[in-house]
Design a protein around this motif. Structure first.
Motif, PDB file in Angstrom:
ATOM      1  N   LYS A 125       0.826  -1.202  -0.072  1.00 22.00           N
ATOM      2  CA  LYS A 125       0.040   0.125   0.010  1.00 22.00           C
ATOM      3  C   LYS A 125       0.986   1.357  -0.240  1.00 22.00           C
ATOM      4  CE  LYS A 125      -4.650  -0.583   0.175  1.00 22.00           C
ATOM      5  NZ  LYS A 125      -5.438  -0.436   1.441  1.00 22.00           N
ATOM      6  N   GLU A 133      -3.825   2.513  10.038  1.00 21.87           N
ATOM      7  CA  GLU A 133      -5.097   3.355  10.194  1.00 21.87           C
ATOM      8  C   GLU A 133      -4.959   4.084   9.004  1.00 21.87           C
ATOM      9  OE1 GLU A 133      -6.906   3.857  14.488  1.00 21.87           O
ATOM     10  OE2 GLU A 133      -5.163   5.093  13.863  1.00 21.87           O
ATOM     11  N   GLN A 134      -3.862   4.763   8.782  1.00 23.26           N
ATOM     12  CA  GLN A 134      -3.748   5.729   7.763  1.00 23.26           C
ATOM     13  C   GLN A 134      -4.250   5.060   6.299  1.00 23.26           C
ATOM     14  OE1 GLN A 134      -0.356   8.426   8.122  1.00 23.26           O
ATOM     15  NE2 GLN A 134      -0.041   8.202   5.529  1.00 23.26           N
ATOM     16  N   ASN A 163      -5.383   2.204   5.829  1.00 22.96           N
ATOM     17  CA  ASN A 163      -6.671   1.275   5.953  1.00 22.96           C
ATOM     18  C   ASN A 163      -6.333  -0.283   5.335  1.00 22.96           C
ATOM     19  OD1 ASN A 163      -9.222   0.615   6.300  1.00 22.96           O
ATOM     20  ND2 ASN A 163      -9.748   0.808   4.056  1.00 22.96           N
ATOM     21  N   GLU A 174      -5.675  -4.057   7.062  1.00 24.68           N
ATOM     22  CA  GLU A 174      -5.803  -4.802   8.067  1.00 24.68           C
ATOM     23  C   GLU A 174      -4.450  -5.388   8.493  1.00 24.68           C
ATOM     24  OE1 GLU A 174      -8.818  -8.410   9.317  1.00 24.68           O
ATOM     25  OE2 GLU A 174      -8.264  -8.200   7.205  1.00 24.68           O
TER      26      GLU A 174
END
Length: 342
Positions: free
Chosen positions: A227, A293-294, A296, A298
Motif C-alpha cells: 500500500k 489506520e492511515q 486502511n 488490516e
C-alpha cells in the motif's frame, strides 16, 4: 585515495560496523555523544556497555566532536536511534559536502510524522545521496566475524553499488536492492513482530505459536508495504523474512528480550529497563498502528501488540482475539484466482 567514513552513534551496531571496516583497513571516525564516553573507549579500546569483549582496532578514532568527524568523509553513517535522527541531521546539514553519501542503519519510523528515515533525510538534506543498510545482522556476531548477509537499498544504483563495495568482506556479504521503501519497512516493522514473539515466549507458548506469529506477521508487513509503494518481493528477502527470523528467534534481539519480560508480566517500562538499551519496536508499534489506520490496512497482530503496550490489554486475551478472528482464507489472491474451480 582511501575511502573514509564517519559513523554517528556509538551503540552496539555502530561500534560493530566500525570494527568490521577497521579490520578491512578503513580508517573510521566513530562519534559518541559525550566526552566521558570518548575518553573511556579510547582508554580501554572497548565499548564495555554496548559491545563488551570486543577490542577496537587502532584505526578507529573515537570522538565527541561531530563537526570534525564528518569533515570531508565519503560516507556519513547514521547508527543512532530513530527518534534522534532528525535532530542529528539538523546539527550536521550545513556542514556536509554535496557528494557525501548518507547511509542509515537505524530500523524505525518517526513516531510524530510517520515518516521513514529516507523521508526525514530528504526533508532536511534534499540534495543528499541516501542508502539504507539492513538485514539479519546482530552486532555481536558481526564484530566476531561470523558470516553475515545484508542488503543495501538506494534509489541510485551507483550509490548502492558504492556502499556494497565499501562494506563487502569475506565475512560480510552485501546485496543491492532499489526498493528503499520495502527495505526500510521490513527492517522497522519486524521489530514489532519480534516483540510479539518474545511475549509468546514469556507466556510459555511454543514453536507452533512463534511460527504462526512470524508467518502471519510478514504477511501483515508486506500488506502495508504494498500500500505504501514497496515491492512485495522485498519482504521475501534479507530485510523482510531474513531479518524477521533472526530477530524473533535470537536472544541477541532486544525486541524479543523485552517481549519475553512483558509476557512474564513486567510493564513496558520495566521490560525496556531490563534490556538496558533502546528497544526500537516499542515506538515502532505505535507508528505501525497509525500507518495501518492511515492506509486502511488490516494488521491484527500489530493491533494487538499495540493494545498490550499502550492500552493495557491483557496479553492472554490478545492471543484469544487473534485465534478467534473471523474465519478467512490463508492467501486471498490464490482463492480469487481459483474461485471458478474451487
Amino acid at each position: 585515495m582511501d575511502k573514509t567514513i564517519s559513523i554517528l552513534g556509538g551503540g552496539s551496531w555502530g561500534t560493530a560496523l566500525a570494527v568490521l571496516l577497521a579490520k578491512k583497513g578503513t580508517h573510521v571516525d566513530l562519534w559518541v555523544r559525550n566526552k566521558d564516553k570518548e575518553i573511556d573507549i579510547n582508554r580501554t579500546r572497548e565499548n564495555i556497555k554496548y559491545l563488551p569483549g570486543i577490542v577496537l582496532p587502532n584505526n578507529i578514532n573515537i570522538t565527541s566532536d561531530i563537526e570534525k568527524t564528518i569533515y570531508n568523509k565519503d560516507i556519513i553513517l547514521l547508527a543512532i536511534p530513530t527518534h534522534g535522527i532528525r535532530d542529528t541531521l539538523k546539527l550536521i546539514k550545513d556542514k556536509l559536502k554535496r557528494n557525501q553519501i548518507i547511509v542509515n542503519v537505524a530500523k524505525g519510523i518517526e513516531i510524530e510524522s510517520l515518516k521513514r528515515i529516507s523521508d526525514v533525510v530528504s526533508e532536511i538534506i534534499p540534495s543528499s545521496r541516501y542508502a539504507i543498510l539492513s538485514g539479519p545482522s546482530h552486532a555481536e556476531e558481526v564484530a566476531k566475524d561470523i558470516p553475515t548477509a545484508v542488503v543495501v537499498a538506494s534509489k541510485s544504483k551507483e550509490v548502492a553499488e558504492y556502499v556494497q563495495e565499501f562494506f563487502m568482506t569475506p565475512k560480510f556479504r552485501v546485496y543491492t536492492n532499489p526498493d528503499v521503501i520495502g527495505v526500510e519497512l521490513g527492517g522497522s516493522l519486524k521489530n514489532v513482530i519480534a516483540l510479539g514473539a518474545g511475549i509468546s515466549d514469556g507466556l510459555g507458548y511454543g514453536d507452533n505459536t512463534k511460527a504462526a506469529l512470524m508467518n502471519r506477521g510478514i504477511i501483515e508487513i508486506a500488506r502495508l508495504g504494498e500500500k505504501m509503494g514497496a515491492n512485495e518481493m522485498t519482504f521475501a528477502g534479507l530485510s523482510g523474512i531474513g531479518d524477521l527470523i533472526v530477530t524473533c528467534t535470537s536472544m541477541h534481539s532486544r525486541n524479543r528480550r523485552a517481549g519475553i519480560k512483558i509476557g512474564e508480566g513486567y510493564s513496558m517500562e520495566e521490560a525496556v529497563k531490563s534490556v538496558g538499551m533502546v528497544v526500537e519496536g516499542i515506538k515502532t508499534s505505535k507508528s505501525a498502528y497509525k500507518l495501518a489506520e492511515q492506509f486502511n490496512v488490516e494488521m491484527p497482530i500489530i493491533e494487538e501488540i499495540y493494545g498490550v503496550l499502550y492500552e493495557n490489554k491483557d496479553v492472554k486475551n490478545s492471543v484469544i482475539n487473534l485465534m478467534l478472528r473471523d474465519k478467512t482464507h490463508e492467501i486471498e489472491d490464490i482463492v480469487e484466482n481459483e474461485i471458478s474451480t474451487w
